[in-house]
Design a protein around this motif. Structure first.
Motif, PDB file in Angstrom:
ATOM      1  N   ASN A 153       7.280   6.125   9.982  1.00  0.00           N
ATOM      2  CA  ASN A 153       6.271   5.099   9.785  1.00  0.00           C
ATOM      3  C   ASN A 153       4.878   5.722   9.798  1.00  0.00           C
ATOM      4  N   LEU A 154       4.151   5.665   8.688  1.00  0.00           N
ATOM      5  CA  LEU A 154       2.817   6.243   8.612  1.00  0.00           C
ATOM      6  C   LEU A 154       1.741   5.348   9.205  1.00  0.00           C
ATOM      7  N   THR A 155       2.015   4.054   9.308  1.00  0.00           N
ATOM      8  CA  THR A 155       0.979   3.097   9.710  1.00  0.00           C
ATOM      9  C   THR A 155       0.339   3.442  11.056  1.00  0.00           C
ATOM     10  N   PRO A 156       1.104   3.697  12.132  1.00  0.00           N
ATOM     11  CA  PRO A 156       0.446   4.044  13.406  1.00  0.00           C
ATOM     12  C   PRO A 156      -0.358   5.333  13.324  1.00  0.00           C
ATOM     13  N   LYS A 157       0.074   6.276  12.509  1.00  0.00           N
ATOM     14  CA  LYS A 157      -0.594   7.571  12.433  1.00  0.00           C
ATOM     15  C   LYS A 157      -1.902   7.502  11.643  1.00  0.00           C
ATOM     16  N   LEU A 158      -1.979   6.527  10.720  1.00  0.00           N
ATOM     17  CA  LEU A 158      -3.178   6.382   9.908  1.00  0.00           C
ATOM     18  C   LEU A 158      -4.045   5.221  10.347  1.00  0.00           C
ATOM     19  N   GLY A 159      -3.493   4.294  11.125  1.00  0.00           N
ATOM     20  CA  GLY A 159      -4.252   3.117  11.521  1.00  0.00           C
ATOM     21  C   GLY A 159      -4.474   2.163  10.369  1.00  0.00           C
ATOM     22  N   PHE A 160      -3.625   2.257   9.334  1.00  0.00           N
ATOM     23  CA  PHE A 160      -3.743   1.416   8.147  1.00  0.00           C
ATOM     24  C   PHE A 160      -2.336   1.220   7.594  1.00  0.00           C
ATOM     25  N   PRO A 161      -1.995   0.000   7.151  1.00  0.00           N
ATOM     26  CA  PRO A 161      -0.623  -0.241   6.667  1.00  0.00           C
ATOM     27  C   PRO A 161      -0.279   0.613   5.456  1.00  0.00           C
ATOM     28  N   VAL A 162       0.814   1.339   5.548  1.00  0.00           N
ATOM     29  CA  VAL A 162       1.336   2.124   4.429  1.00  0.00           C
ATOM     30  C   VAL A 162       2.825   1.815   4.326  1.00  0.00           C
ATOM     31  N   HIS A 163       3.236   1.321   3.173  1.00  0.00           N
ATOM     32  CA  HIS A 163       4.612   0.837   3.009  1.00  0.00           C
ATOM     33  C   HIS A 163       5.519   1.829   2.298  1.00  0.00           C
ATOM     34  N   GLY A 164       4.941   2.868   1.678  1.00  0.00           N
ATOM     35  CA  GLY A 164       5.789   3.814   0.969  1.00  0.00           C
ATOM     36  C   GLY A 164       4.989   4.932   0.335  1.00  0.00           C
ATOM     37  N   ILE A 165       5.681   5.725  -0.493  1.00  0.00           N
ATOM     38  CA  ILE A 165       5.104   6.910  -1.129  1.00  0.00           C
ATOM     39  C   ILE A 165       5.562   6.950  -2.581  1.00  0.00           C
ATOM     40  N   ILE A 166       4.654   7.302  -3.473  1.00  0.00           N
ATOM     41  CA  ILE A 166       5.008   7.463  -4.887  1.00  0.00           C
ATOM     42  C   ILE A 166       4.275   8.684  -5.434  1.00  0.00           C
ATOM     43  N   GLY A 167       4.894   9.359  -6.404  1.00  0.00           N
ATOM     44  CA  GLY A 167       4.264  10.556  -6.946  1.00  0.00           C
ATOM     45  C   GLY A 167       4.601  10.813  -8.390  1.00  0.00           C
ATOM     46  N   ASN A 168       5.669  11.553  -8.628  1.00  0.00           N
ATOM     47  CA  ASN A 168       5.988  12.051  -9.963  1.00  0.00           C
ATOM     48  C   ASN A 168       6.088  10.963 -11.022  1.00  0.00           C
ATOM     49  N   ASP A 169       6.596   9.786 -10.668  1.00  0.00           N
ATOM     50  CA  ASP A 169       6.770   8.729 -11.668  1.00  0.00           C
ATOM     51  C   ASP A 169       5.453   8.313 -12.309  1.00  0.00           C
ATOM     52  N   ILE A 170       4.353   8.432 -11.568  1.00  0.00           N
ATOM     53  CA  ILE A 170       3.035   8.130 -12.138  1.00  0.00           C
ATOM     54  C   ILE A 170       2.519   9.311 -12.954  1.00  0.00           C
ATOM     55  N   PHE A 171       2.599  10.502 -12.375  1.00  0.00           N
ATOM     56  CA  PHE A 171       2.000  11.676 -13.007  1.00  0.00           C
ATOM     57  C   PHE A 171       2.698  12.075 -14.301  1.00  0.00           C
TER      58      PHE A 171
ATOM     59  N   SER B 112       0.851  -1.188   0.000  1.00  0.00           N
ATOM     60  CA  SER B 112       0.000   0.000   0.000  1.00  0.00           C
ATOM     61  C   SER B 112       0.885   1.235   0.000  1.00  0.00           C
ATOM     62  N   PHE B 113       0.649   2.143  -0.944  1.00  0.00           N
ATOM     63  CA  PHE B 113       1.468   3.345  -1.076  1.00  0.00           C
ATOM     64  C   PHE B 113       0.600   4.598  -1.017  1.00  0.00           C
ATOM     65  N   LEU B 114       1.160   5.646  -0.458  1.00  0.00           N
ATOM     66  CA  LEU B 114       0.546   6.970  -0.468  1.00  0.00           C
ATOM     67  C   LEU B 114       0.857   7.636  -1.800  1.00  0.00           C
ATOM     68  N   LEU B 115      -0.184   8.151  -2.463  1.00  0.00           N
ATOM     69  CA  LEU B 115       0.005   8.894  -3.708  1.00  0.00           C
ATOM     70  C   LEU B 115       0.249  10.358  -3.358  1.00  0.00           C
ATOM     71  N   ASP B 116       1.459  10.834  -3.654  1.00  0.00           N
ATOM     72  CA  ASP B 116       1.895  12.137  -3.155  1.00  0.00           C
ATOM     73  C   ASP B 116       2.500  12.959  -4.288  1.00  0.00           C
ATOM     74  N   THR B 117       1.784  13.996  -4.698  1.00  0.00           N
ATOM     75  CA  THR B 117       2.308  14.889  -5.732  1.00  0.00           C
ATOM     76  C   THR B 117       3.536  15.655  -5.264  1.00  0.00           C
TER      77      THR B 117
END
Length: 445
Positions: free
Chosen positions: A128-146, A56-61
């Protein structure tokens, strides 16, 4: 419905790193694919596969390269190879952070595939974003998609649509507004207008889908961007280089051409936390998830445009945490659950002796179940919760008589964004001792 904010900020600065030679392609005849996402605290969480492993990744511009949080040694499972150590710098007052750069990785997002992807694995557990969101987050991706697709973000229906540029067909939209984008270090900036003390001020803002706040502004007296007398000091979030603090306030209006958001929340981060973000001298701040989610959006990096259309979140009121408490997932705890138990704690059975009576049977049978635990990780100075005697580190056992494990983290935090005057009763565990506290929610201004 009011939404609480969990203030997480990742504005990474990657200088002179360059792009890998690969690019994303869609492996179907339509050259387009739809990906459902979760919207958690105004943040977009997408399923993403790396080297055959689904994460699970965060989509981050606001990021130019994919980041993996490697404190759980995810890289071992992903068979990451061709690595070298580098150092990264971002928001916050701390030091640079060591990361492991890896090349030649395979990434899949739905039918979109890319070979030879660079990744950056960070080992700092504080990120680690997981404790802050209460949902597993393994990383962040942005520009490569956009940069490779026309990206539609439908916040109201919670899906992305990725389309190869040559296959995309624009639909006429009379209720939309289109903005030109400017780019700096592969990150998109938009020109909008804010109204402060009845003065309309043009501002250039980073579009930051990886931040769950509303609006950040960098104070500058010469441009009229300054916090007035009505504000409160607060923790704003975690950056790559440490915690970020600043002032929270309100502005009269945020205007995106004909789309006007009134009485919007704003944060003014302290100058030390944002000294690296201000390397882009024309930048005045960031536009984050609590604004972006109010629109369905179409990003076209190739043409340098973004198109906005109002959605069902547009009229949602802006609100602040009125308790002063920030919670985080803090592992699990054992909870004793009784089998076949009524609300009174006893089994009640109908009598079978013809008297139409009932009999009460004490049933001590129970099972031990692992349930999520929630801890206080930030406590605003002079807030209702602090004045009531709560401490950082307290584990919340119940809220207004309801066990905390019956809430998601988002539902639990939502209780603190209710109307001023609401009574909050908390039972907490402090070093093995159960304590009770109560306070009324208060307008932080």
């Amino acid at each position: 419905m009011k939404r609480f904010l969990i203030f997480i900020v990742f504005c990474f600065l990657f200088n002179n790193l360059g792009f890998s030679q690969g690019y994303f392609t869609i492996q179907n005849k339509h050259k387009s694919d739809k990906i459902n996402f979760r919207l958690i605290n105004n943040l977009i969480i997408i399923p993403l596969e790396i080297n055959g492993v689904t994460l699970s990744f965060l989509l981050d511009t606001g990021v130019s390269k994919p980041i993996i949080f490697n404190f759980l040694n995810v890289s071992d499972t992903l068979k990451i190879k061709n690595t070298e150590s580098i150092f990264l710098r971002g928001l916050g007052e701390g030091e640079v952070v060591e990361a492991l750069k890896s090349t030649d990785n395979l990434i899949k997002i739905g039918d979109a595939v890319k070979l030879n992807q660079d990744l950056y694995a960070i080992f700092d557990a504080n990120l680690n974003l997981t404790p802050k969101l209460g949902f597993p987050v393994h990383g962040i991706i942005g520009n490569d998609i956009f940069k490779d697709f026309i990206v539609e973000i439908n916040y109201s229906k919670k899906y992305l649509r990725l389309t190869e540029p040559q296959a995309y067909r624009y639909k006429k939209c009379n209720k939309c507004e289109t903005f030109n984008l400017e780019f700096y270090n592969d990150k998109p900036y938009i020109n909008v207008e804010v109204t402060i003390d009845n003065k309309d001020i043009p501002v250039k803002l980073l579009i930051d889908s990886g931040g769950s706040d509303v609006l950040w502004l960098f104070e500058n007296d010469s441009s009229g961007i300054k916090c007035g007398n009505k504000y409160f000091e607060d923790f704003l979030g975690h950056g790559l280089s440490g915690s970020i603090y600043g002032k929270r306030s309100k502005i009269g209006k945020l205007s995106l051409k004909s789309f006007v958001l009134e009485d919007a929340n704003v944060a003014y981060p302290d100058s030390l936390s944002i000294q690296f973000a201000r390397k882009h001298k024309d930048r005045n701040g960031s536009l984050a998830g609590n604004v972006l989610k109010r629109f369905n959006m179409v990003f076209n990096y190739q043409k340098g445009t973004v198109t906005l259309k109002k959605n069902r979140y547009f009229k949602e009121k802006f609100s602040y945490n009125k308790s002063g408490i920030e919670l985080s997932h803090d592992g699990v705890r054992l909870v004793r659950e009784f089998k076949n138990r009524t609300a009174t704690g006893y089994d009640i059975e109908k009598s079978d002796d013809g008297t139409n009576g009932t009999k009460i049977i004490i049933n001590p049978e129970y099972k031990l179940t692992l349930k999520p635990a929630y801890a206080i990780v930030e406590l605003r100075a002079n807030s209702p919760a602090q004045k009531a005697g709560l401490h950082i580190g307290d584990l919340v056992l119940s809220v207004n008589g309801r066990p905390s494990y019956q809430f998601t983290l988002q539902e639990l935090m939502h209780e603190f964004f209710e109307d001023a005057g609401k009574r909050i009763r908390l039972k907490v565990d402090r070093n093995g001792k159960e304590l009770n506290f109560s306070f009324n929610l208060e307008n932080p201004f």
